[in-house]
Scaffold this active site. Structure first.
Site, PDB file in Angstrom:
ATOM      1  N   LEU A 264       0.829  -1.048  -0.077  1.00  0.00           N
ATOM      2  CA  LEU A 264      -0.119   0.018  -0.096  1.00  0.00           C
ATOM      3  C   LEU A 264       1.012   1.377   0.093  1.00  0.00           C
ATOM      4  O   LEU A 264       1.758   1.410   0.771  1.00  0.00           O
ATOM      5  CB  LEU A 264      -0.896   0.029   1.215  1.00  0.00           C
ATOM      6  CG  LEU A 264      -1.927  -1.286   1.319  1.00  0.00           C
ATOM      7  CD1 LEU A 264      -2.547  -1.109   2.603  1.00  0.00           C
ATOM      8  CD2 LEU A 264      -2.506  -1.432   0.118  1.00  0.00           C
TER       9      LEU A 264
ATOM     10  N   HIS B  84      -3.509   4.253  -2.273  1.00  0.00           N
ATOM     11  CA  HIS B  84      -4.278   3.431  -1.622  1.00  0.00           C
ATOM     12  C   HIS B  84      -5.066   4.074  -0.513  1.00  0.00           C
ATOM     13  O   HIS B  84      -6.171   3.924  -0.077  1.00  0.00           O
ATOM     14  CB  HIS B  84      -3.546   2.218  -1.133  1.00  0.00           C
ATOM     15  CG  HIS B  84      -2.996   1.252  -2.218  1.00  0.00           C
ATOM     16  ND1 HIS B  84      -1.713   1.158  -2.375  1.00  0.00           N
ATOM     17  CD2 HIS B  84      -3.968   0.378  -3.075  1.00  0.00           C
ATOM     18  CE1 HIS B  84      -1.639   0.334  -3.314  1.00  0.00           C
ATOM     19  NE2 HIS B  84      -2.793  -0.167  -3.949  1.00  0.00           N
TER      20      HIS B  84
ATOM     21  N   SER C 290       2.285   4.016  -7.730  1.00  0.00           N
ATOM     22  CA  SER C 290       1.947   2.649  -8.232  1.00  0.00           C
ATOM     23  C   SER C 290       2.765   1.790  -7.204  1.00  0.00           C
ATOM     24  O   SER C 290       3.852   1.997  -6.661  1.00  0.00           O
ATOM     25  CB  SER C 290       2.286   2.479  -9.289  1.00  0.00           C
ATOM     26  OG  SER C 290       2.412   1.014  -9.997  1.00  0.00           O
TER      27      SER C 290
ATOM     28  N   ASP D 191      -6.209   3.543 -12.625  1.00  0.00           N
ATOM     29  CA  ASP D 191      -6.433   2.186 -13.429  1.00  0.00           C
ATOM     30  C   ASP D 191      -7.653   2.483 -13.879  1.00  0.00           C
ATOM     31  O   ASP D 191      -8.686   1.897 -13.588  1.00  0.00           O
ATOM     32  CB  ASP D 191      -6.303   0.845 -12.663  1.00  0.00           C
ATOM     33  CG  ASP D 191      -5.174   0.340 -12.146  1.00  0.00           C
ATOM     34  OD1 ASP D 191      -3.949   0.237 -12.925  1.00  0.00           O
ATOM     35  OD2 ASP D 191      -4.843   0.537 -10.951  1.00  0.00           O
TER      36      ASP D 191
HETATM   37  O1  PAF Z   1      -6.334  -2.651  -8.599  1.00  0.00           O
HETATM   38  C1  PAF Z   1      -5.934  -3.614  -8.059  1.00  0.00           C
HETATM   39  O2  PAF Z   1      -5.254  -3.423  -7.053  1.00  0.00           O
HETATM   40  C2  PAF Z   1      -6.538  -5.119  -8.415  1.00  0.00           C
HETATM   41  O3  PAF Z   1      -6.763  -5.011  -9.788  1.00  0.00           O
HETATM   42  C3  PAF Z   1      -7.863  -5.483  -7.536  1.00  0.00           C
HETATM   43  C4  PAF Z   1      -8.910  -4.462  -8.092  1.00  0.00           C
HETATM   44  C5  PAF Z   1      -7.581  -5.317  -6.204  1.00  0.00           C
HETATM   45  C6  PAF Z   1      -8.215  -6.655  -8.265  1.00  0.00           C
HETATM   46  O4  PAF Z   1      -7.295  -7.630  -7.814  1.00  0.00           O
END
Ligand code: PAF
Length: 286
Positions: free
Chosen positions: A33, A37, A188, A153
């Site tokens: 993380l 996040h 990332s 993403d």
């Molecule tokens: O974005 C991510 O970290 C992953 O693609 C997810 C959404 C947790 C699915 O594994």
């Protein structure tokens, strides 16, 4: 923060919370993380009463030549970070509880090809099938009222929104803004693969996206030539470009002159690591 590894125990807990009128927020992650996040967790906290974060490195969304084994697993640090935000629940399912009969022998959930086969989907076949399948499983276990996904993403966010809508899942999907390093590089979990020199260079991707945005906002609607120019610049800078596309935000189709909600989306390799980034551009049209 409570820890759950067992999905049935988590479901009992969620049911109890829902019965007492609590709104459940969910942030699925693959761990390692970073502040990006954590901003999603804060967003979930603002929108719900109980926030559940999951950490599961999903083998189904990695291609055979991708970094599943090398993907950083940093559980102790992740736990500390989530604790510092007073996260309510950390869900840590193991492989068997997600794919009890093995991932090859598991029902798959496939979103529409018009969204999954382009951009990242073109160079990562099977990736979005793995994402939609695991997100479906996780959403069915957690049964949240809202779930938050990062806009870095962007394609994943659009694919999940569409899946949730098509399958009538009663969950509000929220997109969280991209968090950036001081030099502009999008945060990332894979940035740890970059050397300091590569990190400095990686910021050029952001600069080139911003330059295209400036041109568009100044009235340039020759999107295909802007894309060509950006690809040339990135190539000159030492990137191996996967794509640089100016698309529509909602369906990710190539943008046309008359479109006003645009997304500049790019992916490029810098040495081994593949970087992705994007920028929404919202034009005022008379
Ligand atoms: O974005 C991510 O970290 C992953 O693609 C997810 C959404 C947790 C699915 O594994």
């Amino acid at each position: 923060m409570k820890l759950f590894q067992n999905k049935e125990e988590l479901q009992d807990f969620v049911l109890e919370q829902k019965r007492s009128g609590k709104r459940i927020g969910f942030v699925p992650t693959m761990g390692n993380l970073h502040d990006g996040h954590l901003s999603l967790v804060k967003l979930a906290q603002a929108e719900s009463d109980i926030v559940i974060v999951s950490i599961f490195v999903n083998p189904m969304q990695f291609g055979p030549n991708e970094d599943f084994d090398a993907y950083p697993r940093t559980f102790e640090q992740d736990k500390e970070k989530l604790d510092s935000l007073n996260t309510d629940i950390l869900f840590l399912p193991n492989l068997d509880s997600i794919y009890p009969r093995g991932k090859e022998n598991h029902t798959k959930v496939e979103a529409i090809e018009a969204l999954t086969k382009k951009l990242c989907g073109a160079s990562r076949p099977g990736h979005f099938l793995g994402v939609t399948t695991v997100v479906n499983i996780l959403l069915n276990i957690v049964q949240p009222d809202i779930a938050v996904f990062g806009k870095k993403d962007y394609q994943q966010l659009m694919v999940i929104k569409r899946m949730v809508s098509d399958l009538c899942m009663p969950i509000k999907i929220i997109g969280g803004d991209i968090k950036r390093e001081p030099n502009g590089l999008a945060m990332s979990s894979r940035n740890g693969y970059l050397s300091q020199i590569e990190k400095d260079k990686a910021s050029h991707l952001r600069a080139i996206i911003l330059a295209a945005q400036k041109q568009i906002e100044a009235g340039d609607t020759n999107f295909r030539s802007l894309e060509k120019h950006a690809i040339q610049q990135l190539t000159n800078d030492g990137f191996k470009v996967d794509y640089f596309h100016i698309v529509r935000q909602d369906d990710l189709e190539s943008a046309k002159e008359s479109d006003s909600k645009l997304l500049i989306a790019a992916a490029a390799w810098l040495g081994q690591p593949r970087l992705i980034d994007n920028q929404e551009v919202n034009l005022e049209r008379a």
